[in-house]
Design a protein around this motif. Structure first.
Motif, short mmCIF file in Angstrom:
data_model
loop_
_atom_site.label_atom_id
_atom_site.label_comp_id
_atom_site.label_asym_id
_atom_site.label_seq_id
_atom_site.Cartn_x
_atom_site.Cartn_y
_atom_site.Cartn_z
N TYR A 199 -0.85 6.40 -2.26
CA TYR A 199 -1.61 7.44 -1.58
C TYR A 199 -2.66 7.98 -2.56
N GLY A 200 -3.83 8.32 -2.02
CA GLY A 200 -4.91 8.84 -2.88
C GLY A 200 -5.37 7.84 -3.91
N TYR A 201 -5.31 6.55 -3.58
CA TYR A 201 -5.72 5.54 -4.56
C TYR A 201 -7.18 5.75 -4.93
N GLY A 202 -7.46 5.73 -6.21
CA GLY A 202 -8.81 5.96 -6.70
C GLY A 202 -9.10 7.42 -6.99
N LYS A 203 -8.24 8.31 -6.49
CA LYS A 203 -8.41 9.74 -6.74
C LYS A 203 -7.38 10.26 -7.75
N VAL A 204 -6.18 9.69 -7.69
CA VAL A 204 -5.09 10.13 -8.56
C VAL A 204 -4.96 9.16 -9.74
N MET A 264 -5.51 -3.31 -3.92
CA MET A 264 -5.79 -1.92 -3.56
C MET A 264 -7.28 -1.60 -3.66
N ASP A 265 -7.99 -2.25 -4.56
CA ASP A 265 -9.44 -2.05 -4.65
C ASP A 265 -10.15 -2.57 -3.41
N ASP A 282 4.44 -7.57 -16.09
CA ASP A 282 3.67 -8.79 -15.89
C ASP A 282 2.21 -8.44 -15.60
N PRO A 283 1.28 -8.78 -16.48
CA PRO A 283 -0.14 -8.47 -16.25
C PRO A 283 -0.67 -9.08 -14.95
N ALA A 284 -0.14 -10.23 -14.55
CA ALA A 284 -0.60 -10.88 -13.33
C ALA A 284 -0.22 -10.06 -12.10
N GLU A 285 0.98 -9.47 -12.12
CA GLU A 285 1.41 -8.62 -11.01
C GLU A 285 0.58 -7.34 -10.95
N LEU A 286 0.26 -6.80 -12.11
CA LEU A 286 -0.58 -5.61 -12.16
C LEU A 286 -1.97 -5.92 -11.60
N LYS A 287 -2.55 -7.04 -12.00
CA LYS A 287 -3.88 -7.41 -11.53
C LYS A 287 -3.88 -7.64 -10.02
N LEU A 288 -2.84 -8.31 -9.51
CA LEU A 288 -2.74 -8.54 -8.07
C LEU A 288 -2.72 -7.21 -7.32
N THR A 289 -1.93 -6.27 -7.82
CA THR A 289 -1.81 -4.96 -7.18
C THR A 289 -3.14 -4.22 -7.18
N GLN A 290 -3.78 -4.15 -8.34
CA GLN A 290 -5.03 -3.40 -8.45
C GLN A 290 -6.16 -4.07 -7.65
N ASP A 291 -6.23 -5.39 -7.69
CA ASP A 291 -7.26 -6.09 -6.92
C ASP A 291 -7.06 -5.87 -5.42
N THR A 297 0.79 -1.24 0.00
CA THR A 297 0.00 0.00 0.00
C THR A 297 0.82 1.28 0.00
N HIS A 298 2.11 1.22 0.31
CA HIS A 298 2.83 2.46 0.61
C HIS A 298 2.95 3.42 -0.58
#
Length: 230
Positions: A106-111, A133-134, A122-131, A102-103
């Protein structure tokens, strides 16, 4: 304190190993030491002000390990977040793994962070991160690390403005105004939690770093094995 000792040992071992392949390993290590010190200092002031939502020792531990993914030879761009998250889960430190994830956001969903997502190969790493944080509900520990990560340079603690200028020069950040608004919002939040302007906790250091050019080669060469704060 026993866990702190274990964390310090893992931290030192991994960045010592990183010196074999990463030319800036000492700079990365020093940044994490600064983040750890700043996080504990702010958390201690919160406690003095009667706010106990962040344990100072946990803040220190999280600061040391927030960028541990950068000590992994597989590190490229922002995948250090996923590398650190997975490594800390394997070590059984789920609370620290959470902060590793999470570090940065900041302002996730706003920025708008499209340039961040473009750094993932790696699309899998991106999906893991976004899922992740969501779904996550951020706590004060997450927010504190987001703030001090954007105050701590390898050479010392800076104002948000100076630290962000340093980041802006080195990375292709778009929508800089939106980023700064969220960082200033975080600072005001912790000013209130601490009952004071948190810059005063680091006043002399902020003055010193304001007079330096942190990316000047001469300054970077000053970053040796910064001792862990005691």
């Amino acid at each position: 304190m026993e866990r702190t000792k274990q964390i310090e040992e893992v931290f030192e071992e991994r960045f010592a190993a990183a010196r074999e392949w990463c030319q800036i390993a000492d700079v990365l290590r020093s940044h994490s030491v600064m983040v750890a010190r700043a996080a504990r200092t702010v958390a201690e002031q919160m406690v003095k002000n009667g706010v106990t939502t962040v344990d100072p020792e946990l803040a220190y531990q999280a600061g040391l390990m927030h960028d541990i993914g950068k000590a992994d030879p597989a590190w490229t761009g922002l995948n250090h977040i996923v590398l650190g998250y997975k490594a800390l889960l394997e070590l059984g430190w789920e609370d620290l793994a959470r902060v590793a994830m999470t570090h940065t956001y900041y302002g996730y969903g706003k920025v708008d962070r499209q340039e961040f997502w473009e750094e993932f190969d790696d699309p899998a790493e991106l999906k893991l991160t976004q899922d992740y944080m969501d779904a996550v509900e951020l706590e004060d520990l997450d927010l504190l690390l987001q703030l001090v990560d954007n105050m701590a340079h390898a050479v010392g603690i800076m104002s948000i403005s100076d630290r962000f200028c340093d980041i802006l020069i080195r990375h292709g950040i778009r929508n800089a105004g939106d980023h700064l608004k969220e960082l200033y919002r975080l600072k005001l939040y912790f000013d209130e939690k601490c009952g004071m302007n948190i810059y005063l906790l680091f006043k002399d250091e902020i003055i010193r770093t304001a007079l330096e050019e942190p990316n000047d080669k001469r300054v970077r060469e000053m970053v040796k094995a910064e001792e862990l704060p005691r």
